[in-house]
Enzyme design. Structure first.
Site, PDB file in Angstrom:
ATOM      1  N   ASP A 284       0.918  -1.033  -0.119  1.00  8.08           N
ATOM      2  CA  ASP A 284      -0.015  -0.035   0.056  1.00  8.08           C
ATOM      3  C   ASP A 284       0.890   1.347  -0.066  1.00  8.08           C
ATOM      4  O   ASP A 284       0.503   2.357  -0.736  1.00  8.08           O
ATOM      5  CB  ASP A 284      -0.875  -0.103   1.296  1.00  8.08           C
ATOM      6  CG  ASP A 284      -2.002   1.025   1.312  1.00  8.08           C
ATOM      7  OD1 ASP A 284      -2.388   1.602   0.066  1.00  8.08           O
ATOM      8  OD2 ASP A 284      -2.601   1.286   2.469  1.00  8.08           O
TER       9      ASP A 284
ATOM     10  N   HIS B 179      -7.393   0.169   9.800  1.00  9.01           N
ATOM     11  CA  HIS B 179      -6.400   0.526   8.835  1.00  9.01           C
ATOM     12  C   HIS B 179      -6.965   2.231   8.669  1.00  9.01           C
ATOM     13  O   HIS B 179      -7.564   2.659   7.954  1.00  9.01           O
ATOM     14  CB  HIS B 179      -6.610   0.176   7.516  1.00  9.01           C
ATOM     15  CG  HIS B 179      -5.704   0.410   6.576  1.00  9.01           C
ATOM     16  ND1 HIS B 179      -5.055  -0.573   5.930  1.00  9.01           N
ATOM     17  CD2 HIS B 179      -5.503   1.556   5.748  1.00  9.01           C
ATOM     18  CE1 HIS B 179      -4.105   0.292   4.864  1.00  9.01           C
ATOM     19  NE2 HIS B 179      -4.419   1.369   4.801  1.00  9.01           N
TER      20      HIS B 179
ATOM     21  N   HIS C 123      -5.968   6.331   8.014  1.00  8.77           N
ATOM     22  CA  HIS C 123      -5.040   7.365   6.955  1.00  8.77           C
ATOM     23  C   HIS C 123      -4.855   8.516   8.005  1.00  8.77           C
ATOM     24  O   HIS C 123      -6.122   8.791   8.627  1.00  8.77           O
ATOM     25  CB  HIS C 123      -5.382   7.728   5.749  1.00  8.77           C
ATOM     26  CG  HIS C 123      -5.136   6.565   4.693  1.00  8.77           C
ATOM     27  ND1 HIS C 123      -4.563   6.692   3.459  1.00  8.77           N
ATOM     28  CD2 HIS C 123      -5.350   5.030   4.892  1.00  8.77           C
ATOM     29  CE1 HIS C 123      -4.399   5.610   2.799  1.00  8.77           C
ATOM     30  NE2 HIS C 123      -4.880   4.283   3.614  1.00  8.77           N
TER      31      HIS C 123
ATOM     32  N   CYS D  89      -3.880   6.346  -2.016  1.00  8.03           N
ATOM     33  CA  CYS D  89      -4.518   5.543  -2.797  1.00  8.03           C
ATOM     34  C   CYS D  89      -4.912   6.013  -4.217  1.00  8.03           C
ATOM     35  O   CYS D  89      -5.281   7.188  -4.421  1.00  8.03           O
ATOM     36  CB  CYS D  89      -6.175   5.372  -2.135  1.00  8.03           C
ATOM     37  SG  CYS D  89      -7.298   4.478  -3.052  1.00  8.03           S
TER      38      CYS D  89
END
Length: 311
Positions: A25, A217, A219, A250
């Site tokens: 990622d 998860h 950000h 992303c």
């Protein structure tokens, strides 16, 4: 290192498993191609720092994520790491075929909590994407492979705005019903706040999704990733996704900034007396090494602070 001083807080887990996503990622959105040997060295350095779950790559079609087009070349260079789990992303049956052929024993599918992101990321409706994943998960489980289910846009969507909690829960329950061993709740654009995190986790429990299968998860778009992680820890979550050096974004959600930095997470957990098994100094050195290869400084506050002290 004597700091931070360890001051445990009541009601928190004794140990947290960090699901390191920097190599997948973290790098997938880099504009310039990172050489395969650099990616492999990154994974080896992360493992040497004590990380035991390192997401290695993704078996998506190279056209969609060119940075990860070298999955077949990379995976054999890291698969021999002792005591390290190396999950890989598989978007469909073909991706699963490629992963299994290389001996992958942990895979992940990538779902969306919203119609808009399912269309942008998967080019399907939400229900169509779930239908694609079902045979993938079933076949992976038949092969004895551990399956993680990512759920994106759990806390907000750049096109739809607020995402109703029951909508997120519906997707999570569908993935569990398919056979996913683990869920990762993604705050893809970084808009979650601690109360929102607690509300979603509570509703999942009420709908028979146990905390033990849930990872988070976050950000750090609005600087809330550590606060949100703390709220999840208070609820009993023991799996936290993070990216060494705070790498990542992303490609399908332009407002998504970097992931929670693994170093920032480890600093907080160490201060809370929570074991991770990670050597922070070694991890900081690894992120500095990768930052040098990417040609820019790490956004991690802990990396910057500790690097400054060493100068």
């Amino acid at each position: 290192m004597t700091l931070p001083m360890s001051v445990p807080a009541p009601g928190l887990p004794a140990r947290v498993r960090i699901h390191e996503v920097g190599a997948r990622d973290g790098l997938q959105n880099e504009k310039s191609t990172v050489p395969t040997e650099v990616k492999a060295e990154f994974v080896h350095r992360l493992a040497a720092a004590g990380l035991t779950t390192i997401e290695a790559t993704s078996f998506v079609h190279p056209k969609w994520v060119p940075q990860l087009a070298d999955a077949e070349q990379l995976f054999p260079l890291v698969s021999g790491l002792e005591g390290v789990e190396l999950p890989v992303l598989v978007p469909n049956d073909r991706g699963l075929d490629r992963a299994l052929a290389l001996g992958a024993r942990r895979v992940a599918v990538f779902a969306s909590a919203t119609e808009s992101f399912a269309k942008a990321n998967l080019n399907r409706t939400l229900d169509e994407s779930l239908a694609v994943f079902e045979p993938v998960v079933r076949r992976a489980k038949d092969e004895g492979v551990h399956v993680r289910g990512y759920v994106s846009m759990c806390f907000g969507d750049p096109w739809e705005g607020a995402v109703p909690l029951p909508q997120v829960v519906r997707v999570c329950k569908a993935l569990v019903a398919m056979g996913c061993d683990e869920l990762s709740l993604g705050d893809t654009i970084g808009v979650a706040t601690p109360g929102h995190v607690r509300a979603l986790l509570s509703l999942l429990n009420e709908e028979s999704v146990p905390t033990g299968v849930i990872g988070v998860h976050f950000h750090d778009t609005y600087g809330q990733a550590l606060a949100n992680t703390y709220a999840a820890l208070q609820h009993g979550v023991t799996t936290v996704d993070a990216s060494a050096g705070g790498l990542g974004g992303c490609p399908y959600a332009k407002s998504a900034t970097g992931n929670l930095a693994t170093e920032d997470l480890v600093w907080m957990l160490r201060g809370l007396g929570i074991d991770t098994g990670v050597d922070l100094g070694h991890l900081v050195a690894t992120s500095e090494w990768m930052a040098a290869r990417l040609g820019r400084p790490s956004p991690s506050r802990t990396v910057r602070a500790l690097s400054h002290k060493e100068q």
